[in-house]
Enzyme design. Structure first.
Site, mmCIF file in Angstrom:
data_model
loop_
_atom_site.group_PDB
_atom_site.id
_atom_site.type_symbol
_atom_site.label_atom_id
_atom_site.label_comp_id
_atom_site.label_asym_id
_atom_site.label_seq_id
_atom_site.Cartn_x
_atom_site.Cartn_y
_atom_site.Cartn_z
ATOM 1 N N PHE A 142 0.979 -1.239 -0.014
ATOM 2 C CA PHE A 142 -0.093 -0.175 0.032
ATOM 3 C C PHE A 142 0.870 1.310 0.088
ATOM 4 O O PHE A 142 1.656 1.357 0.639
ATOM 5 C CB PHE A 142 -0.842 -0.168 0.995
ATOM 6 C CG PHE A 142 -1.597 1.099 1.429
ATOM 7 C CD1 PHE A 142 -2.967 1.295 0.709
ATOM 8 C CD2 PHE A 142 -1.314 2.223 2.391
ATOM 9 C CE1 PHE A 142 -3.892 2.166 1.109
ATOM 10 C CE2 PHE A 142 -2.071 3.332 2.741
ATOM 11 C CZ PHE A 142 -3.490 3.322 2.093
ATOM 12 N N GLY A 143 0.845 1.974 -1.156
ATOM 13 C CA GLY A 143 1.802 3.233 -1.251
ATOM 14 C C GLY A 143 1.163 4.281 -1.068
ATOM 15 O O GLY A 143 0.645 4.880 -1.882
ATOM 16 N N THR A 165 2.444 6.601 1.684
ATOM 17 C CA THR A 165 3.435 7.786 2.258
ATOM 18 C C THR A 165 4.819 7.957 0.985
ATOM 19 O O THR A 165 5.029 7.171 0.656
ATOM 20 C CB THR A 165 4.255 7.031 3.537
ATOM 21 O OG1 THR A 165 3.133 6.840 4.422
ATOM 22 C CG2 THR A 165 5.147 7.979 4.318
ATOM 23 N N PRO A 178 8.621 10.308 0.647
ATOM 24 C CA PRO A 178 9.634 10.842 1.566
ATOM 25 C C PRO A 178 9.173 12.100 2.055
ATOM 26 O O PRO A 178 9.535 12.259 3.343
ATOM 27 C CB PRO A 178 10.917 11.073 0.565
ATOM 28 C CG PRO A 178 10.433 10.078 -0.640
ATOM 29 C CD PRO A 178 9.293 9.882 -0.819
ATOM 30 N N THR A 218 5.235 -1.183 3.797
ATOM 31 C CA THR A 218 5.198 -2.596 3.975
ATOM 32 C C THR A 218 5.226 -3.530 3.058
ATOM 33 O O THR A 218 4.133 -3.126 2.233
ATOM 34 C CB THR A 218 4.289 -2.893 5.281
ATOM 35 O OG1 THR A 218 4.584 -1.821 6.233
ATOM 36 C CG2 THR A 218 4.486 -4.185 5.817
ATOM 37 N N GLY A 268 15.783 -6.673 33.990
ATOM 38 C CA GLY A 268 17.152 -6.417 34.038
ATOM 39 C C GLY A 268 17.935 -6.470 32.765
ATOM 40 O O GLY A 268 17.462 -6.044 31.731
ATOM 41 N N GLU A 296 0.450 4.398 10.585
ATOM 42 C CA GLU A 296 -0.759 4.556 10.597
ATOM 43 C C GLU A 296 -1.499 5.852 11.464
ATOM 44 O O GLU A 296 -2.337 5.617 12.168
ATOM 45 C CB GLU A 296 -1.502 3.345 11.098
ATOM 46 C CG GLU A 296 -1.293 2.026 10.258
ATOM 47 C CD GLU A 296 -2.228 1.740 9.225
ATOM 48 O OE1 GLU A 296 -3.318 2.283 9.288
ATOM 49 O OE2 GLU A 296 -1.716 0.961 8.266
HETATM 50 C C1 LIG Z 1 7.809 0.218 9.788
HETATM 51 C C2 LIG Z 1 7.068 1.345 8.803
HETATM 52 C C3 LIG Z 1 6.190 0.952 7.991
HETATM 53 C C4 LIG Z 1 5.271 1.529 7.333
HETATM 54 N N1 LIG Z 1 4.699 1.153 6.376
HETATM 55 C C5 LIG Z 1 3.940 1.649 5.544
HETATM 56 C C6 LIG Z 1 2.860 1.409 4.422
HETATM 57 O O1 LIG Z 1 2.946 0.274 4.125
HETATM 58 N N2 LIG Z 1 2.223 2.300 3.514
HETATM 59 C C7 LIG Z 1 2.562 3.570 3.583
HETATM 60 O O2 LIG Z 1 1.728 4.334 2.896
HETATM 61 N N3 LIG Z 1 3.073 4.101 4.603
HETATM 62 C C8 LIG Z 1 3.873 3.492 5.554
HETATM 63 N N4 LIG Z 1 4.769 4.001 6.798
HETATM 64 C C9 LIG Z 1 4.633 5.174 6.947
HETATM 65 C C10 LIG Z 1 4.058 5.812 7.991
HETATM 66 O O3 LIG Z 1 2.561 5.962 7.798
HETATM 67 C C11 LIG Z 1 4.528 7.254 8.248
HETATM 68 O O4 LIG Z 1 6.114 7.003 8.689
HETATM 69 C C12 LIG Z 1 3.862 7.949 9.173
HETATM 70 O O5 LIG Z 1 2.471 8.456 8.698
HETATM 71 C C13 LIG Z 1 4.434 9.309 9.728
HETATM 72 O O6 LIG Z 1 5.147 10.080 8.796
HETATM 73 P P1 LIG Z 1 6.506 10.595 8.763
HETATM 74 O O7 LIG Z 1 7.578 9.387 9.053
HETATM 75 O O8 LIG Z 1 7.001 11.251 7.617
HETATM 76 O O9 LIG Z 1 6.776 11.463 9.833
HETATM 77 P P2 LIG Z 1 6.261 13.008 9.880
HETATM 78 O O10 LIG Z 1 4.992 13.204 9.255
HETATM 79 O O11 LIG Z 1 7.648 13.956 9.273
HETATM 80 O O12 LIG Z 1 6.223 13.317 11.612
HETATM 81 C C14 LIG Z 1 7.346 13.592 12.346
HETATM 82 C C15 LIG Z 1 6.918 14.195 13.713
HETATM 83 O O13 LIG Z 1 6.228 15.222 13.688
HETATM 84 C C16 LIG Z 1 4.870 14.941 14.085
HETATM 85 N N5 LIG Z 1 3.988 15.818 13.595
HETATM 86 C C17 LIG Z 1 3.917 15.717 12.205
HETATM 87 N N6 LIG Z 1 2.574 16.760 12.162
HETATM 88 C C18 LIG Z 1 2.347 17.417 13.209
HETATM 89 C C19 LIG Z 1 1.490 18.340 13.809
HETATM 90 N N7 LIG Z 1 0.819 19.005 12.780
HETATM 91 N N8 LIG Z 1 1.386 18.627 15.222
HETATM 92 C C20 LIG Z 1 2.228 18.066 15.966
HETATM 93 N N9 LIG Z 1 3.046 16.991 15.738
HETATM 94 C C21 LIG Z 1 3.133 16.662 14.391
HETATM 95 C C22 LIG Z 1 4.764 13.591 14.142
HETATM 96 O O14 LIG Z 1 3.693 13.140 15.101
HETATM 97 C C23 LIG Z 1 5.927 13.076 14.125
HETATM 98 O O15 LIG Z 1 6.290 12.927 15.853
HETATM 99 C C24 LIG Z 1 5.491 3.004 7.565
HETATM 100 C C25 LIG Z 1 6.354 3.603 8.438
HETATM 101 C C26 LIG Z 1 7.066 2.555 9.268
HETATM 102 C C27 LIG Z 1 8.070 3.195 9.936
#
Ligand SMILES: Cc1cc2nc3c(=O)[nH]c(=O)nc-3n(C[C@H](O)[C@H](O)[C@H](O)COP(=O)(O)OP(=O)(O)OC[C@H]3O[C@@H](n4cnc5c(N)ncnc54)[C@H](O)[C@@H]3O)c2cc1C
Lengths: 396, 249
Positions: free
Chosen positions: A135-136, A138, A140, A170, A345, A369
């Site tokens: 499921f794509g 997200t 960079p 994933t 521990g 999620e």
């Molecule tokens: C192991 C893994 C598997 C994944 N699998 C999938 C997948 O299958 N498909 C898919 O599409 N995605 C997937 N993801 C992506 C995941 O959904 C994103 O990482 C997630 O949505 C957060 O986005 P980001 O990492 O860009 O963090 P960012 O959005 O950059 O957030 C960084 C920090 O800022 C905080 N933040 C952001 N906006 C706000 C706000 N308005 N107010 C306060 N705090 C804020 C966030 O809570 C976080 O703490 C996966 C991620 C991981 C780690």
């Protein structure tokens, strides 16, 4: 005489289940005990998903359980799905993630937004594990705010040209198909079922310190040509990928309860056996306070997810309920993990036990999620009527 | 081919059994029950025979709870019978076998009957022998596998003189040792299909038999606690203990 109390099911919620649900729970539990737990640490350490389990997971019927039998499902409800994810995640978040993605993020959009031909073509093969999906959403530069996605879909007659990069996906490297969300030229988000041989490339994301037994990768779409018949006809707008997430998050909340119970169980056994200062550490009041807290947090979360299943059954579950549950259950599991790990521990940092692996996994589970903060904002908006996602005009 | 597997509901082998303070029985609060593990092997073999040659597989239990029968239906049995009897866990093997035999007479004939070599709750190895005698069946105990080669039933059993392969003519009864293959888990589809399969509940009156238990459990006492290990200070002490106390060297 004191009655024996089951701290794993403190409020006897499972006791009220009909035979079918108990049998499903026990099947998954035994599968996890016999086939997941003995091997999972090795795979976690290697940073690989145990692909040999896919046929077993499918054969047991754990993929697509809540879709009708004609599409390869088991025709069950969300309570059964919850029990499946809870018991799977007591094993490892990576295994649960595999099932969540395949079921709720790949089969669900095809089932809910797809054409009859698409359903017939893909769903049975996804349920049988013959094909794996990803499921794509997200990217960079588009995580918590998927509406800022850069991936584009350009229409050319009866075809679409997809261009962009998806990250943190994933099952990416295992995938035969990917549900790709992209903006068309009018800026409307659309979903596409993209097959591997239409030309998408994947790249494994190495060096994770969490969810190591799950496959995570990038999906690169370099002008991939997708026929219009592979567009999900009923999905137009951000609402549709978010609907998928609601189903997956539901399972994550249940899964977090599974982690918590597994941690409580392990830490309790350990504390009863470990002798320090002449007594089992379980005899110390500080240890008992920790155990009482762990019990409370995790059983509260269990009550919440059971209620969620009930709300779904009567058609009253909203995405707000799901946000509440995902946010609370994952945080509860994290708090339990911290106590459990500490109580064990030095052994608590060893992969031979479960605590450190669960603890590390929970970091990804809390991020994907919808992060803890994003669910906070969803609930905050519900309570106040004010949206706090964007500050000012949303520009730097 | 018609096969019957007889199964018994016993406390979970992993459960921590607590005995009531007055010694009248075990504490059943929150106690988990499972199918007697050897009966599960018997059922697995029965399923494999059915899958290989076709036919009807039925299961029978004397119990007050249908769960283990539903589980058997979920893994692939076609029909189940439960003879309702509340104190089934206290019933002696002679009377239990009388009930089984009566069901077999009324619902049979079966080509093959399979059950575990022992029920772990009362540690009785008696059922197979009683049934063979009551029903005049060929009988092999402690088998580890069974297969049909043509019309011939071939079973394997482990003995001190080696692995025996036996050919046995049906009708027959086989009791199962820990098998060569692990019992399967039910899958979700099987669990849902089990709902629609027949499960007949029979009463002793319907079968026309009365049961006078051969014995009653007078008192139950917990097994002796395992003695803890002993930590020795030196190798010399170890040698001393092994030589003079345990006398192994
Ligand atoms: C192991 C893994 C598997 C994944 N699998 C999938 C997948 O299958 N498909 C898919 O599409 N995605 C997937 N993801 C992506 C995941 O959904 C994103 O990482 C997630 O949505 C957060 O986005 P980001 O990492 O860009 O963090 P960012 O959005 O950059 O957030 C960084 C920090 O800022 C905080 N933040 C952001 N906006 C706000 C706000 N308005 N107010 C306060 N705090 C804020 C966030 O809570 C976080 O703490 C996966 C991620 C991981 C780690």
């Amino acid at each position: 005489m004191g009655k024996r109390v089951d701290y794993r099911d403190f409020f006897l919620l499972d006791e009220e289940l009909d035979f079918e649900y108990k049998a499903i729970r026990d099947t998954v539990r035994e599968f996890v005990e016999n086939e997941v737990k003995p091997i999972i640490n090795d795979y976690w350490e290697k940073g690989e998903f145990p692909v040999h389990l896919i046929p077993r997971i499918a054969e047991l019927g754990l993929i697509g359980s809540y879709f009708p039998e004609e599409y390869g499902g088991a025709g069950l409800d969300k309570l059964a799905y919850g029990l499946i994810t809870r018991e799977l995640e007591a094993g490892d978040s990576g295994i649960r993630s595999f099932v969540s993605v395949q079921t709720s993020l790949v089969m669900y959009p095809i089932y809910a937004f797809g054409s009859e031909e698409q359903k017939k073509k893909y769903l049975p093969k996804l349920a049988s594990g013959e094909i794996i999906g990803a499921f794509g959403l997200t990217e960079p530069d588009a995580g918590s705010d998927p509406s800022s996605m850069q991936t584009r879909a350009y229409r050319k007659g009866n075809e679409w040209i997809l261009r962009g990069t998806k990250m943190w996906i994933t099952n990416a490297n295992l995938s035969h198909i990917a549900i790709i969300w992209a903006k068309d030229e009018e800026g409307v988000i659309r979903g596409f079922i993209v097959e591997r041989d239409m030309g998408y490339e994947t790249q494994k994301m190495k060096g994770k310190g969490s969810l190591r037994a799950s496959d995570t990768g990038e999906i690169i779409l370099d002008d991939v040509v997708v026929p219009d018949e592979n567009r999900l006809p009923k999905a137009e707008g951000l609402k549709y990928p978010l609907m998928c997430l609601t189903h997956a998050r539901y399972g994550i909340a249940w899964g977090a309860v599974g982690i918590g119970i597994s941690l409580l169980e392990e830490a309790t056994e350990y504390a009863k056996e470990r002798i320090m200062f002449g007594s089992p550490i379980a005899r110390f009041q500080i240890t008992q306070e920790k155990l009482a807290d762990m019990l409370t947090w995790i059983q509260n979360a269990n009550l919440v997810v059971y209620r969620l299943a009930y709300l779904d059954k009567i058609g009253k579950m909203t995405h707000h309920h799901v946000s509440y549950a995902k946010r609370y259950a994952v945080r509860a599991a994290k708090m339990v993990a911290e106590k459990a790990r500490g109580m064990m521990g030095a052994n608590g940092i060893m992969l031979e036990y479960n605590a450190i692996r669960h603890m590390a996994n929970l970091e990804a589970v809390e991020t994907y999620e919808g992060t803890y903060e994003i669910h906070t904002l969803i609930l905050g908006e519900l309570i106040t009527g004010m949206d706090a996602f964007r500050v000012g005009d949303g520009k730097k | 081919m018609r096969i019957l597997t007889i199964i018994k509901r016993v406390p979970d082998t992993a459960a921590n059994i607590r005995i009531l303070e007055d010694g009248s029985g075990i504490d059943k609060t929150n106690l988990n029950y499972v199918t007697n593990p050897y009966d599960e092997y018997a059922l697995e073999t029965a399923l494999r025979l059915k899958e290989a040659k076709g036919g009807q597989l039925e299961v029978l239990a004397v119990s007050d709870n249908q769960d283990i029968l539903r589980n058997a239906l979920a893994v692939g049995a076609d029909k189940a019978y439960m003879v309702e009897y509340a104190d089934y866990d206290k019933l002696d093997p002679y009377n239990l076998s009388r009930i089984y035999a009566e069901v077999i007479k009324q619902k049979g004939p079966y080509d093959l009957i399979l059950t575990g070599k022992v029920t772990i709750d009362d540690n009785s190895y008696a059922i197979g022998g009683y049934l063979a005698a009551f029903l005049g069946l060929n009988y092999v105990s402690h088998i580890v596998s069974a297969a049909l080669e043509g019309d011939e039933l071939v079973v394997e059993k482990e003995t001190d003189r080696g692995s025996e392969t036996l050919s046995i003519s049906m009708p027959a009864i086989l009791t199962h040792e820990r098998g060569k293959y692990e019992p399967r888990l039910p899958n979700l589809r099987g669990i849902m299909q089990a709902k629609r399969k027949p499960l007949d509940v029979l009463k002793l009156e319907d079968l026309g038999i009365t049961v006078t238990p051969a014995y009653e459990i007078v008192k139950l006492t917990p097994p002796p606690k395992k003695e803890g290990g002993r930590i020795l200070e030196s190798v010399d002490e170890l040698v001393e203990v092994l030589k003079n106390e345990i006398k192994v060297i």
